[in-house]
Scaffold this motif. Structure first.
Motif, PDB file in Angstrom:
ATOM      1  N   UNK A  48      92.446  78.718  27.375  1.00  0.00           N
ATOM      2  CA  UNK A  48      91.089  78.823  27.918  1.00  0.00           C
ATOM      3  C   UNK A  48      90.039  78.277  26.958  1.00  0.00           C
ATOM      4  N   UNK A  49      90.463  77.920  25.759  1.00  0.00           N
ATOM      5  CA  UNK A  49      89.537  77.292  24.816  1.00  0.00           C
ATOM      6  C   UNK A  49      89.580  75.769  24.906  1.00  0.00           C
ATOM      7  N   UNK A  50      90.444  75.214  25.766  1.00  0.00           N
ATOM      8  CA  UNK A  50      90.505  73.766  25.925  1.00  0.00           C
ATOM      9  C   UNK A  50      89.188  73.232  26.489  1.00  0.00           C
ATOM     10  N   UNK A  51      88.772  72.085  25.962  1.00  0.00           N
ATOM     11  CA  UNK A  51      87.530  71.461  26.427  1.00  0.00           C
ATOM     12  C   UNK A  51      87.764  70.355  27.445  1.00  0.00           C
ATOM     13  N   UNK A  52      88.948  69.763  27.441  1.00  0.00           N
ATOM     14  CA  UNK A  52      89.202  68.634  28.338  1.00  0.00           C
ATOM     15  C   UNK A  52      90.690  68.329  28.358  1.00  0.00           C
ATOM     16  N   UNK A  53      91.085  67.548  29.370  1.00  0.00           N
ATOM     17  CA  UNK A  53      92.434  66.991  29.459  1.00  0.00           C
ATOM     18  C   UNK A  53      92.296  65.480  29.430  1.00  0.00           C
ATOM     19  N   UNK A  64     102.476  66.048  35.795  1.00  0.00           N
ATOM     20  CA  UNK A  64     102.966  66.941  36.852  1.00  0.00           C
ATOM     21  C   UNK A  64     102.213  68.267  36.923  1.00  0.00           C
ATOM     22  N   UNK A  65     101.685  68.748  35.817  1.00  0.00           N
ATOM     23  CA  UNK A  65     100.937  70.007  35.841  1.00  0.00           C
ATOM     24  C   UNK A  65      99.438  69.833  35.876  1.00  0.00           C
ATOM     25  N   UNK A  66      98.983  68.583  36.011  1.00  0.00           N
ATOM     26  CA  UNK A  66      97.553  68.291  35.869  1.00  0.00           C
ATOM     27  C   UNK A  66      96.654  69.002  36.872  1.00  0.00           C
ATOM     28  N   UNK A  67      96.884  68.885  38.186  1.00  0.00           N
ATOM     29  CA  UNK A  67      95.890  69.437  39.116  1.00  0.00           C
ATOM     30  C   UNK A  67      95.720  70.941  38.989  1.00  0.00           C
ATOM     31  N   UNK A  68      96.822  71.659  38.791  1.00  0.00           N
ATOM     32  CA  UNK A  68      96.704  73.115  38.693  1.00  0.00           C
ATOM     33  C   UNK A  68      96.049  73.508  37.372  1.00  0.00           C
ATOM     34  N   UNK A  73      91.514  75.984  34.686  1.00  0.00           N
ATOM     35  CA  UNK A  73      90.622  76.094  33.535  1.00  0.00           C
ATOM     36  C   UNK A  73      89.221  75.579  33.825  1.00  0.00           C
ATOM     37  N   UNK A  74      89.055  74.813  34.909  1.00  0.00           N
ATOM     38  CA  UNK A  74      87.734  74.294  35.261  1.00  0.00           C
ATOM     39  C   UNK A  74      87.200  73.304  34.242  1.00  0.00           C
ATOM     40  N   UNK A  75      88.072  72.439  33.728  1.00  0.00           N
ATOM     41  CA  UNK A  75      87.663  71.501  32.683  1.00  0.00           C
ATOM     42  C   UNK A  75      87.799  70.063  33.172  1.00  0.00           C
ATOM     43  N   UNK A  76      87.056  69.137  32.558  1.00  0.00           N
ATOM     44  CA  UNK A  76      87.116  67.734  33.015  1.00  0.00           C
ATOM     45  C   UNK A  76      88.411  67.056  32.596  1.00  0.00           C
ATOM     46  N   UNK A  77      88.773  66.022  33.358  1.00  0.00           N
ATOM     47  CA  UNK A  77      89.945  65.212  33.063  1.00  0.00           C
ATOM     48  C   UNK A  77      89.472  63.782  32.806  1.00  0.00           C
ATOM     49  N   UNK A  78      89.945  63.216  31.712  1.00  0.00           N
ATOM     50  CA  UNK A  78      89.576  61.869  31.303  1.00  0.00           C
ATOM     51  C   UNK A  78      90.720  60.907  31.605  1.00  0.00           C
ATOM     52  N   UNK A 194      88.141  69.330  39.014  1.00  0.00           N
ATOM     53  CA  UNK A 194      86.787  69.868  38.815  1.00  0.00           C
ATOM     54  C   UNK A 194      85.791  68.806  38.359  1.00  0.00           C
ATOM     55  N   UNK A 195      86.231  67.904  37.486  1.00  0.00           N
ATOM     56  CA  UNK A 195      85.370  66.814  37.026  1.00  0.00           C
ATOM     57  C   UNK A 195      86.261  65.704  36.488  1.00  0.00           C
ATOM     58  N   UNK A 196      85.853  64.467  36.734  1.00  0.00           N
ATOM     59  CA  UNK A 196      86.597  63.297  36.263  1.00  0.00           C
ATOM     60  C   UNK A 196      85.659  62.439  35.436  1.00  0.00           C
ATOM     61  N   UNK A 197      86.131  62.033  34.267  1.00  0.00           N
ATOM     62  CA  UNK A 197      85.383  61.127  33.396  1.00  0.00           C
ATOM     63  C   UNK A 197      86.260  59.904  33.131  1.00  0.00           C
TER      64      UNK A 197
END
Length: 358
Positions: A48-53, A64-68, A73-78, A194-197
């Motif tokens: 839960x301390x992760x800032x991004x993927x 394979x585990x990305x969308x869930x 965690x409600x964090x952005x994916x780059x 949740x968010x894409x960068x």
């Protein structure tokens, strides 16, 4: 302080945490959300301390585990834009038709036309012109089914959708503590995040206080990238899934304090191993995977020798042995190898690796 924690590395799933004292980034999410969180907890990382993927490329063993994970965690994916588009296509249901299904469809349509033709003849028989002849414009024509079938292979995908397994994995990977609304959203729209960068290879980006240089790698994906992570005066290099080491990769991996590099297969084991020849050709190609020999050549000829740790990653379970990968790397490093520099470590598939903290 910077930290690298490899959670998994290999053909069954890849993921790592890169952290500074202020920022934590998950690089790839190639295991289920449940397993990623379990492994993070096992090595003292707080998910839960992760800032991004951050995603290297769209192959299943990296996403394979990305969308869930991202939704939980409600964090952005780059991503790069091309990688994101390729991933969305994988996650979007597509209707495909087998040859048998297509022929059944053609037969049904032909029968419908024959029935319509028979009805037209019946109507024509009751509607005659002044000379008591049937009205020709009521007579339907038939369709050449065999000629239509001849074009089947060019127009219709006769195979099942190979990406369905990835969508199914996302639906199955629903952590027990996810809200019901989130579970429903994943089933209804598995490609929602949740968010894409977007980032571009060759252009720096920053996530928190970590500067990231993405660089293009040669692999059979849409726009695959490796990375150099920099923070607090330290540099961590990260390069897997590359068929060879081109000049841009050699340049990017200079002056690293930790270097993670692929050492996927032993050439003889791959050639004599169980894979079909087509798969062997892919792995051996310039957009495949780096062999022990190729990794050793890089360490001998192009590596500057400045890293504290050299981490060998993405080892094949079928076509490699840890002892072979380690031996090739250590022989390549030669007298640069010591307890204080160039210590060779292997990133395992089955368990997280102990965190490397500098």
């Amino acid at each position: 302080m910077m930290r690298m924690t490899v959670l998994a590395s290999g053909s069954k799933g890849n993921s790592a945490v890169i952290a500074s004292s202020k920022t934590r980034i998950l690089v790839d999410a190639g295991l289920s959300c449940r397993e990623l969180m379990r492994r993070m907890a096992a090595v003292g990382e707080d998910a839960r301390a992760l800032d991004a993927i951050l995603i290297t490329h769209e192959h299943a063993d990296h996403v394979s585990g990305l969308p869930v994970m991202a939704r939980k965690l409600g964090i952005p994916v780059y991503f790069t834009e091309a990688t994101h588009r390729a991933w969305v296509r994988q996650m979007t249901p597509r209707t495909t038709m087998s040859y048998k299904q297509w022929m059944e469809k053609v037969a049904r349509e032909k029968q419908e036309r024959l029935e319509a033709q028979a009805l037209a003849h019946q109507i024509a028989a009751t509607m005659r012109d002044e000379d008591d002849q049937p009205l020709e414009n009521f007579l339907a024509t038939d369709v050449d089914v065999d000629a239509a079938a001849a074009h089947f292979d060019a127009d219709v995908d006769a195979t099942t959708d190979p990406d369905g397994a990835l969508r199914a994995a996302a639906e199955d990977d629903l952590c027990d503590d996810l809200p019901a609304e989130t579970k429903k959203g994943i089933r209804d729209d598995p490609s929602f995040l949740p968010a894409v960068e977007y980032f571009r290879a060759g252009s720096h980006l920053a996530i928190g206080d970590i500067d990231i240089l993405p660089f293009t790698i040669p692999h059979d994906a849409a726009d695959p990238c490796g990375f150099v992570f920099s923070a607090e005066g330290l540099r961590f290099g990260y390069a897997t899934d590359l068929g060879y080491v081109p000049e841009n990769v050699k340049l990017a991996l200079k002056n690293c304090d930790v270097l993670l590099i692929e050492s996927n297969h032993d050439l003889e084991m791959l050639r004599d191993g169980p894979y079909p020849w087509s798969v062997k050709q892919r792995v051996l190609s310039r957009v495949g995977h780096l062999s022990n020999t190729a990794a050793a050549e890089f360490l001998t000829r192009d590596y500057d020798g400045g890293a504290r740790y050299v981490v060998l990653a993405h080892l094949s379970e079928s076509n490699n042995m840890p002892e072979l990968a380690r031996l090739a790397a250590e022989q390549a490093l030669g007298n640069r190898l010591s307890l204080l520099g160039n210590r060779v470590l292997l990133a395992p598939q089955s368990a997280p690796m102990e965190s490397l903290c500098l």
